[in-house]
Design a protein around this motif. Sequence first.
Motif, PDB file in Angstrom:
ATOM      1  N   LEU A 155       0.626  -1.257   0.159  1.00 56.07           N
ATOM      2  CA  LEU A 155      -0.154   0.176  -0.084  1.00 56.07           C
ATOM      3  C   LEU A 155       0.644   1.023  -0.248  1.00 56.07           C
ATOM      4  O   LEU A 155       0.022   2.283  -0.860  1.00 56.07           O
ATOM      5  CB  LEU A 155      -1.227   0.005   1.225  1.00 56.07           C
ATOM      6  N   ASN A 156       2.000   1.011  -0.048  1.00 58.68           N
ATOM      7  CA  ASN A 156       3.000   2.346   1.057  1.00 58.68           C
ATOM      8  C   ASN A 156       4.715   2.681  -0.515  1.00 58.68           C
ATOM      9  O   ASN A 156       5.256   2.885   0.252  1.00 58.68           O
ATOM     10  CB  ASN A 156       3.694   1.880   1.772  1.00 58.68           C
ATOM     11  N   ASN A 196       2.013  10.773   3.982  1.00 57.81           N
ATOM     12  CA  ASN A 196       1.423  10.343   5.071  1.00 57.81           C
ATOM     13  C   ASN A 196       1.506   8.208   4.763  1.00 57.81           C
ATOM     14  O   ASN A 196       2.234   7.923   3.687  1.00 57.81           O
ATOM     15  CB  ASN A 196       0.211  10.103   5.142  1.00 57.81           C
ATOM     16  N   ILE A 197       1.580   7.509   5.168  1.00 54.44           N
ATOM     17  CA  ILE A 197       1.330   5.710   4.750  1.00 54.44           C
ATOM     18  C   ILE A 197      -0.337   5.683   4.866  1.00 54.44           C
ATOM     19  O   ILE A 197      -0.788   6.196   5.888  1.00 54.44           O
ATOM     20  CB  ILE A 197       2.233   5.116   5.812  1.00 54.44           C
ATOM     21  N   LEU A 198      -0.351   4.556   4.061  1.00 53.55           N
ATOM     22  CA  LEU A 198      -1.742   4.146   4.104  1.00 53.55           C
ATOM     23  C   LEU A 198      -1.511   2.524   4.602  1.00 53.55           C
ATOM     24  O   LEU A 198      -0.522   2.517   4.663  1.00 53.55           O
ATOM     25  CB  LEU A 198      -1.968   2.939   2.349  1.00 53.55           C
ATOM     26  N   GLY A 199      -3.274   2.267   5.305  1.00 57.82           N
ATOM     27  CA  GLY A 199      -3.584   1.481   6.145  1.00 57.82           C
ATOM     28  C   GLY A 199      -2.960   1.318   7.971  1.00 57.82           C
ATOM     29  O   GLY A 199      -2.657   2.634   8.198  1.00 57.82           O
ATOM     30  N   PRO A 200      -2.906   0.519   8.685  1.00 59.52           N
ATOM     31  CA  PRO A 200      -3.427  -0.954   8.027  1.00 59.52           C
ATOM     32  C   PRO A 200      -4.923  -0.780   7.767  1.00 59.52           C
ATOM     33  O   PRO A 200      -6.102  -0.161   7.473  1.00 59.52           O
ATOM     34  CB  PRO A 200      -3.350  -1.330   9.436  1.00 59.52           C
TER      35      PRO A 200
ATOM     36  N   ARG B  83      -1.741  -9.501  10.515  1.00 61.63           N
ATOM     37  CA  ARG B  83      -1.000  -8.909  11.253  1.00 61.63           C
ATOM     38  C   ARG B  83      -1.449  -9.647  13.610  1.00 61.63           C
ATOM     39  O   ARG B  83      -0.156  -9.533  14.039  1.00 61.63           O
ATOM     40  CB  ARG B  83      -1.802  -7.760  12.183  1.00 61.63           C
ATOM     41  N   ASP B 124       2.021  -4.018   4.855  1.00 54.33           N
ATOM     42  CA  ASP B 124       3.113  -4.220   4.068  1.00 54.33           C
ATOM     43  C   ASP B 124       4.154  -3.616   5.366  1.00 54.33           C
ATOM     44  O   ASP B 124       4.465  -3.589   6.842  1.00 54.33           O
ATOM     45  CB  ASP B 124       2.834  -3.831   3.425  1.00 54.33           C
ATOM     46  N   ILE B 127       3.741  -0.839   7.558  1.00 50.21           N
ATOM     47  CA  ILE B 127       2.807  -0.826   8.680  1.00 50.21           C
ATOM     48  C   ILE B 127       3.580  -1.645   9.463  1.00 50.21           C
ATOM     49  O   ILE B 127       2.871  -1.010  10.687  1.00 50.21           O
ATOM     50  CB  ILE B 127       1.558  -1.703   8.391  1.00 50.21           C
ATOM     51  N   ARG B 171      10.589   4.664  -0.301  1.00 49.38           N
ATOM     52  CA  ARG B 171      10.280   4.365   0.509  1.00 49.38           C
ATOM     53  C   ARG B 171      11.199   4.612   1.855  1.00 49.38           C
ATOM     54  O   ARG B 171      11.049   4.463   3.537  1.00 49.38           O
ATOM     55  CB  ARG B 171      10.414   2.739  -0.018  1.00 49.38           C
ATOM     56  N   GLN B 174      10.189   7.049   4.111  1.00 50.59           N
ATOM     57  CA  GLN B 174       9.102   6.577   4.268  1.00 50.59           C
ATOM     58  C   GLN B 174       9.143   5.511   5.638  1.00 50.59           C
ATOM     59  O   GLN B 174       8.239   5.510   6.739  1.00 50.59           O
ATOM     60  CB  GLN B 174       7.816   6.080   3.466  1.00 50.59           C
TER      61      GLN B 174
END
Lengths: 215, 295
Positions: A155-156, A196-200, B83, B124, B127, B171, B174
């Motif tokens: 997603l990221n 931003n990050i998407l999720g979880p 998770r 991912d 997360i 990435r 991030q």
Amino acid sequence: MIITRKKDLKEIEEYIENFDKFFLIGCSECATLCGTGSEEAILNLKQWLENNNKKVTGWMIAKTGCQILGTKRELSQYRQDIEEAQCIMVLSCGAGTQSITELFEEKPVIPVNDTLFIGNMRRLREFEERCRACGECFLAITGVCVVTLCPKSMLNGPCGGYKDGKCEVNPLRKCAWIVAYEILKKRGLIEKFYENILGPKDWSKANSPRMFKEK
Amino acid sequence: MSNLKKKLINGDFVITVEITPPKGTEISQMVNKLQELKLLVDAVNFTDNPSGKMRMCSLAACKISLDLGFEPVLQMTCRDRNRIGIQSDLLGAHALGIRNLLVMTGDHPVMGDHKEAKPVYDIDSSILLKLVNNLNNGFDLNGNKLNGKTEFFYGAVVNPNAEPLIPQLKRFEQKLKMGAEFFQTQMIFETALLEKFMEHAGKFNTKVIAGIVIIRSKKMLHYLNSKVPGVSVPGWLIDKIEGLKDEDVEKFGVELAGKLILNIMEQKLCHGIHIMAFSKVEEVKNLLNFIKIKL
């Protein structure tokens, strides 16, 4: 659209070996576009059955096979042909096949097709999966569906496995995140995306079986 | 605080090595290797079913290492667990004394020996970093309070060979934002790409450990190039190794890795190296002997 593929006839032979009389039902929507539920597909199947000394009592093409009530109405004029048949063969997706099961629970209903995915047609009968029906559409953010097009549903951004922009899992395909990156770049949204990050992700929105009723 | 964290914070050059847990129940070979490596390097990374090939779990291998008095790094991927499973395993790992984590999304099963497996990828790696950060703060991924928090030193991976590079750099940033405390790179074959990456990474306050592979045969080189996700062997290196006699490749492989490491150390390019020797202790010894450290 729902993409379907005709099953191998060898598999179908096993399902129908104990029956002699068949009623065939196609679908004018996705399965017709796929060539698996069209008049041509029905007539080919009819010919094959007849070559194998089977009888086809009748056939029809439902307007929308997955629309249960409409299909029931359309089928009412074929009541006699269906009664005569020992088995109904359906040339649609799995949803259409189950409409028929719901309408004729006492009669064997055989799917002629395998249902593959939700996708788009790029050229005639060349299909690509585009949507996983995950219940939570991020296309406004990512441009392409990375849940579907990335084998890891990242997603990221991309994983570390892409090579020359090609996917780790299928090197013939472009990495979905490189495609998304190019779209975001053209839209001037790269920096905004990575803020931003998407999720979880809430996968519970895709828990089966799903029901939806418009209020 | 883990020894690895302490050393990285102190600015010491760290050396870690990768061990793939056994495919089966026989652990004596792994134990022997660990006993030898213990004297040579700072920590050992245990891979998590690398390339999707089923093996003993990293967690058990880490515990075996701890029992031998040797600090492990637990590799955790998102391929095989959702998770719930990941958090449950991490709490268990912490209870057993494991403190170092390296998290990644993980190679797809299609590369492995159970190609028919259903991949999980519930979350991912970004997360997953957030998840570890939450555990360290005493909460699960959903913000529920834990009875006792974790104290993980956790890192992430980055691929300086990636082409195009910018999405990979994004990435990296991030993952930094998600709290990654160190980075381990995919195997590198020349300093040029690492330099380019470190030009970017140097702008941030983080620690980078460069992945170094010891090439021991032509077959291995081709395997790495064609089968290992994210690995691209430069053309010049393929030509060079193709030109060698088979028996000379291993010696060349050790020298190449050795020179690369010396170059990294001289230039102070990054903060340590991670040796990917596919569990060949003899090669690790030869390599460390070549660079005359630790022996």
